[in-house]
Design an enzyme around this catalytic site. Structure first.
Site, PDB file in Angstrom:
ATOM      1  N   THR A 175      -3.654 -34.307 -12.398  1.00 42.93           N
ATOM      2  CA  THR A 175      -4.577 -35.162 -11.627  1.00 42.93           C
ATOM      3  C   THR A 175      -5.925 -34.509 -11.459  1.00 42.93           C
ATOM      4  OG1 THR A 175      -2.779 -36.081 -10.358  1.00 42.93           O
ATOM      5  CG2 THR A 175      -4.976 -36.526  -9.540  1.00 42.93           C
ATOM      6  N   ASN A 375       2.941 -33.195   0.625  1.00 41.97           N
ATOM      7  CA  ASN A 375       3.614 -33.970  -0.411  1.00 41.97           C
ATOM      8  C   ASN A 375       4.892 -34.652   0.028  1.00 41.97           C
ATOM      9  OD1 ASN A 375       2.051 -33.913  -2.938  1.00 41.97           O
ATOM     10  ND2 ASN A 375       2.040 -31.729  -2.442  1.00 41.97           N
ATOM     11  N   THR A 380       4.299 -43.269   2.219  1.00 36.62           N
ATOM     12  CA  THR A 380       4.899 -44.010   3.331  1.00 36.62           C
ATOM     13  C   THR A 380       4.335 -43.578   4.666  1.00 36.62           C
ATOM     14  OG1 THR A 380       6.679 -42.393   3.429  1.00 36.62           O
ATOM     15  CG2 THR A 380       7.050 -44.360   2.128  1.00 36.62           C
TER      16      THR A 380
END
Lengths: 380, 380
Positions: A175, A375, A380
């Site tokens: 990323t 992480n 959520t």
């Protein structure tokens, strides 16, 4: 940070990041720019990467790069491909460019549809200018700081780089987004030939957690605004900027408190040198030891052992913060003082494999409880 | 747990573990045993592994295995090789065996000289018997529980396994020791031919932190005490025992609170199936998500992406705890209920790559703040 001639950059809040921060960035070049492109090797590469590969294969020049942060637009089904094209089209329409002159990039959560309508609404109101900082901010995700670097060639040509990193940084473009802009004039062919090897020695030598991402790319754009340059001056400048950004990315890994630099010399081949350095920089055990200021060099040797590099454990040498710890056998050292010496912003491991002439560097960060916390709760 | 005929085991406190616990274990076979051996591929392999490879190449049978825990006797220079031989010699002398009939193993801290004199003093006082538990305890390091498994063949032959694991467990034999004892009678050649493939599907499919160790081995000893067996009954029993131990090792990874099981089907080849399953079970991002009960399937797809397995992201299917989450595109699901379903001892990810007929399993554990704490302060 003065931009190279002919470039403008900008950013805007498009409403993609739930935080409401800047999340859409744009790079524009007044003239068509030659470019070189290295992207993730993931089979689950995002539509932006797939599209980038197609543009690259077509060998047409670029005039714009549009980046959104907050949504990776990856694993979004056939719809995701269409949304990615709409992002390019919005910029092309606004600036009267051919669609294929606009490169796209996305970073953020995977598997959630990109709210492309918000991007389409935001693009016309985005005002590009000469300040790199808003762009550098807009492309961040869990990064804690902006990442920029620069170099000026003797003749005045500039190389300016901007990147984002944080979690999942790993060889082969995790990323990570990196853009190096230059007004140097170089043949497209030379850019394409040399850029991948620069990336191999810099961005591909950083590791945060061993995961490789679906969205990453490192792009070099050269618009020629400052005229021709000496390649022997140009490439070292590019590598300095790329290396500087790579180190900033590693240092800002999720939850990181320290930069780990690993220097390997005496390797049989450059590839083995890179693999050995990266194995140490990526070792979860060594990263945790650095966090705890534990000069546990056995973990360095363990990582070298599985790196694939050729060496004889009875000849290898390991130095930590300048303190020799192992030289074919354990050396006596003051573990309290060495632990104390590790309490610095940068922890440097030097390894001599004593097999050949090759050397390489790699960068990582310590593994902390903060990484786990960041992480364990992301979507959520 | 009844031992196979002809085996005795024992353990003693030799004073190697600072905790003062049992730390020296011994396996004896009354008759020479055929054996099969898979060991770490690390270039920095410990003397015990190097010696084991030499014995294995000589094809002579084994009658004893001696294991110390607390000190890996690795990276201890030329001295370490001599200390390892002395450990074997002590056992050979005590039981009147040829030195080459004694396999050694060590596990624990790297780079500290083995206190072999303590082992030499302890061996004569060690009383082997028929209780596996003291041995199972003696070989542990940061493990929190003993690991044993068993199977009985229809004809009565037994397969009994014992193992240790915890940190650094990774494919290609990380800090893991496993011994499977059987009284079945099989040709040495068949044992050697088949055991590696069993290991590939079991012990090499577990991952705790991605590091591979310098000391690991998985050994199968068959002394023939119960006579010949049907290979078609024998090998499935061996694989059941190995798989059971592998799962126990993954579940007991450092700081782990959960077992992660990954089942991949539809892969193009068995190798790709194993790689895909292992990539997911090893992903730091996915492991942290499991710790946080976060059904972030994008990380599963991300890991599949860099696993090297062939697949089309627009066709792959991902199921978590029985809940379908992705099928070529994101599926609607109740993220609160799915998160609730993750709060179990075992979290099962099922992946269908839809490329071919091959399948595989892999096991890992969640990544927790406890892992970081355990590994930040180990030697100091």
């Amino acid at each position: 940070m003065r931009l190279p001639i002919g470039f403008r950059v900008g950013a805007i809040k498009a409403g993609i990041k739930p935080s409401g921060r800047l999340d859409l960035g744009l790079i524009l070049s007044g003239r068509p720019a030659a470019w070189a492109f290295v992207a993730t090797t993931s089979r689950a590469a995002a539509p932006s990467v797939r599209r980038g590969r197609e543009l690259y294969a077509a060998e047409t020049p670029l005039q714009a790069v549009v980046v959104n942060a907050g949504n990776a637009n990856c694993a979004t089904g056939p719809r995701g491909q269409e949304d990615d094209r709409r992002m390019a089209r919005a910029v092309a329409a606004r600036y009267g460019l051919p669609e294929h002159a606009v490169l796209t990039a996305s970073t953020g959560v995977i598997g959630v549809r990109l709210p492309v309508e918000r991007i389409e609404q935001a693009v016309p109101t985005l005002q590009p200018g000469f300040d790199l900082l808003p762009f550098a901010e807009a492309i961040l995700t869990t990064d804690t700081r902006t990442k920029t670097a620069e170099a000026t060639l003797p003749g005045g040509a500039r190389v300016v780089g901007v990147a984002k990193g944080s979690g999942m940084i790993h060889p082969n473009m995790a990323t990570m987004l990196a853009y190096l802009l230059t007004d140097a004039e170089l043949p497209q062919e030379e850019l394409r030939q040399t850029w991948p090897s620069v990336v191999d020695r810099t961005f591909n030598q950083i590791s945060v957690d061993g995961d490789t991402s679906t969205n990453d790319m490192a792009v070099l754009l050269a618009n020629g605004g400052a005229g021709p340059v000496d390649p022997e001056e140009f490439w070292p400048a590019v590598e300095r900027v790329a290396r500087d950004l790579a180190r900033q990315i590693a240092r800002d890994g999720e939850g990181a408190t320290r930069l780990i630099t690993v220097r390997v010399q005496g390797a049989a081949t450059p590839q083995e040198a890179r693999n050995a350095a990266r194995a140490v920089a990526s070792s979860a055990l060594w990263k945790a030891a650095v966090y705890g200021n534990d000069p546990n060099w056995g973990r360095v040797l363990g990582a070298l052992g599985y790196s694939g590099a050729t060496f004889d454990p009875l000849r290898v040498r390991i130095t930590l913060q300048g303190v020799p710890l192992y030289d074919g056998e354990p050396l006596p050292f003051d573990s309290r003082m060495t632990s104390q010496a590790m309490r610095r912003e940068e922890v440097v491991v030097e390894v001599d494999l004593r097999e050949g002439p090759a050397e390489a560097e790699a960068w990582g960060c310590d593994l902390t409880e903060g990484y786990v916390r960041i992480n364990a709760e992301y979507t959520t």
